[in-house]
Design a protein around this motif. Sequence first.
Motif, short mmCIF file in Angstrom:
data_model
loop_
_atom_site.label_atom_id
_atom_site.label_comp_id
_atom_site.label_asym_id
_atom_site.label_seq_id
_atom_site.Cartn_x
_atom_site.Cartn_y
_atom_site.Cartn_z
N GLY A 1 0.78 -1.23 0.00
CA GLY A 1 0.00 0.00 0.00
C GLY A 1 0.81 1.28 0.00
O GLY A 1 0.36 2.28 -0.52
N LEU A 2 1.99 1.25 0.59
CA LEU A 2 2.78 2.48 0.68
C LEU A 2 3.70 2.65 -0.51
O LEU A 2 4.29 3.71 -0.69
N GLY A 3 3.87 1.62 -1.30
CA GLY A 3 4.57 1.74 -2.57
C GLY A 3 6.07 1.61 -2.55
O GLY A 3 6.70 1.77 -3.58
N ALA A 4 6.66 1.30 -1.41
CA ALA A 4 8.11 1.10 -1.39
C ALA A 4 8.41 -0.27 -2.02
O ALA A 4 7.58 -1.17 -1.98
N PRO A 5 9.58 -0.43 -2.61
CA PRO A 5 9.90 -1.71 -3.23
C PRO A 5 10.08 -2.84 -2.23
O PRO A 5 9.89 -4.01 -2.56
N LEU B 1 5.43 6.78 3.59
CA LEU B 1 4.82 7.21 4.85
C LEU B 1 4.36 8.66 4.78
O LEU B 1 3.28 9.01 5.27
N GLU B 2 5.17 9.51 4.17
CA GLU B 2 4.82 10.93 4.10
C GLU B 2 3.58 11.17 3.24
O GLU B 2 2.84 12.11 3.47
N HIS B 3 3.35 10.30 2.25
CA HIS B 3 2.22 10.47 1.34
C HIS B 3 1.11 9.44 1.59
O HIS B 3 0.18 9.34 0.79
#
Length: 188
Positions: A29-33, A73-75
């Motif tokens: 969900g947060l989009g990090a790899p 996290l910021e977005h």
Amino acid sequence: LMNAAVAQDVEPARIAQHCDSVSLCFSKGLGAPAGAVLAGRKEFVAEAWRVRKLLGGGMRQAGVLAAAARVGLEHAEVTLRRDHDNARRFAEGIQGLNSPVCSVDLVAVETNIVMVSIRGGWPSPTELCEHLRAVSEEELAETGQAVSVLLFPWSAHAVRAVWHRDISAHDTELAKNKLAFVARKCQE
């Protein structure tokens, strides 16, 4: 945790306040790899650290991954709220079909996950997912688009659809149209 916090409009700490431990995966969900964090009592985290090393886990030069997690996290609130809105639009579109093949309980759609109920004996959830993934000449001729949609056969009577940061409102509309096309073809 983050999807629940956004859906409830509360800080994640409020949800986790009564937990002994919490983990958060940055790629969900947060989009990090890749990447995750674990929080809990000092002894618990120390044991998790020991077991991770024992099993060969660990990375060097992980700063780039940490940077991606930080951006996620910021977005998170904006990104996850968009995912929730797309999931809601999809669910409302499916419910609006009034199809004898599938339906959605709109009350149950709270985050980025939509459970689509499959009615009757055909298609099965697996067959429906296969039809959604496949692209046919008939679809292209009838709709002017060739769309492949990936859903997961969740149970004997349901499929699961999940939104993430790479699925746009346009993609959601295409998925909704594809499900409408497949449901219509299943009725014929």
